[in-house]
Write a protein that holds these residues in place. Structure first.
Motif, short mmCIF file in Angstrom:
data_model
loop_
_atom_site.label_atom_id
_atom_site.label_comp_id
_atom_site.label_asym_id
_atom_site.label_seq_id
_atom_site.Cartn_x
_atom_site.Cartn_y
_atom_site.Cartn_z
N LEU A 203 0.82 -1.22 0.00
CA LEU A 203 0.00 0.00 0.00
C LEU A 203 0.85 1.27 0.00
N VAL A 204 1.88 1.32 0.81
CA VAL A 204 2.68 2.54 0.91
C VAL A 204 3.32 2.86 -0.45
N GLN A 205 3.88 1.87 -1.11
CA GLN A 205 4.49 2.11 -2.41
C GLN A 205 3.43 2.46 -3.47
N THR A 206 2.27 1.85 -3.36
CA THR A 206 1.19 2.14 -4.30
C THR A 206 0.70 3.58 -4.14
N LEU A 207 0.57 4.03 -2.90
CA LEU A 207 0.17 5.42 -2.66
C LEU A 207 1.21 6.38 -3.23
N GLY A 208 2.48 6.05 -3.05
CA GLY A 208 3.54 6.89 -3.61
C GLY A 208 3.46 6.95 -5.12
N ALA A 209 3.23 5.82 -5.75
CA ALA A 209 3.12 5.78 -7.21
C ALA A 209 1.89 6.54 -7.69
N ASP A 210 0.79 6.46 -6.92
CA ASP A 210 -0.42 7.19 -7.29
C ASP A 210 -0.20 8.70 -7.24
#
Length: 175
Positions: free
Chosen positions: A143-150
């Motif tokens: 989730l943390v990396q996905t939020l960063g990518a978003d």
């Protein structure tokens, strides 16, 4: 006052904020601080914090309830297996229902799990808490990396943004 539209600072209206007539424009650093980052970084840091707390508290509680050195490793591994088992589920939840549907329940779940951990007086209680912590952590895998990518800008500055984002969220691990 006027804002230089070609400089590093831009008015909130240029970033898609809604201010209306006569509203005072908020300023953001267009290279390192998109509007959503102030909302996302504290939540992501809280997730990182919860993950790091498990590494410290679970072994301490296991020793308190009388586990041997090997049993401490076993209960810790059990927690990680619970996390690992939910990696595919976490991706499904985030893709199908959104990032909040993964992050909010995880923080609530882990909060309850840490409460159970604090009350654990037996090996069974420690295993229950370890499993709950693992499940709460597992539903946010990636989730943390996905939020960063978003949040990351497309094109130039993406790598720099992700580096700053990762540094900010990792701050939760040192609290």
């Amino acid at each position: 006052g006027s804002v230089h539209r070609d400089g590093p600072l831009v008015a909130a209206e240029e970033l898609g904020a809604h201010g209306g007539e006569g509203a005072r424009p908020a300023l953001f650093c267009s290279r390192c601080l998109p509007p959503g980052m102030l909302r996302v970084v504290p939540t992501a840091a809280a997730l990182v914090f919860a993950r790091q707390v498990r590494n410290m508290l679970l072994p301490l509680v296991a020793v308190r309830v009388g586990f041997s050195d090997m049993a401490v490793g076993t209960v810790t591994a059990f927690s990680y297996v619970c996390t690992l088992a939910l990696f595919p589920v976490a991706g499904l939840i985030m893709d199908r229902y959104g990032r909040k549907a993964s992050g909010v329940p995880s923080l609530v779940f882990q909060g309850i799990a840490f409460f159970v951990l604090a009350l654990a007086q037996t090996p069974a209680g420690a295993y229950l808490a370890a499993g709950l912590i693992g499940v709460g952590n597992g539903i946010t895998a990636g989730l943390v990396q996905t939020l960063g990518a978003d949040l990351a800008p497309k094109g130039d500055g993406r790598a720099q943004f992700l580096g700053v984002f990762k540094t900010c969220t990792d701050f939760g691990g040192i609290l």
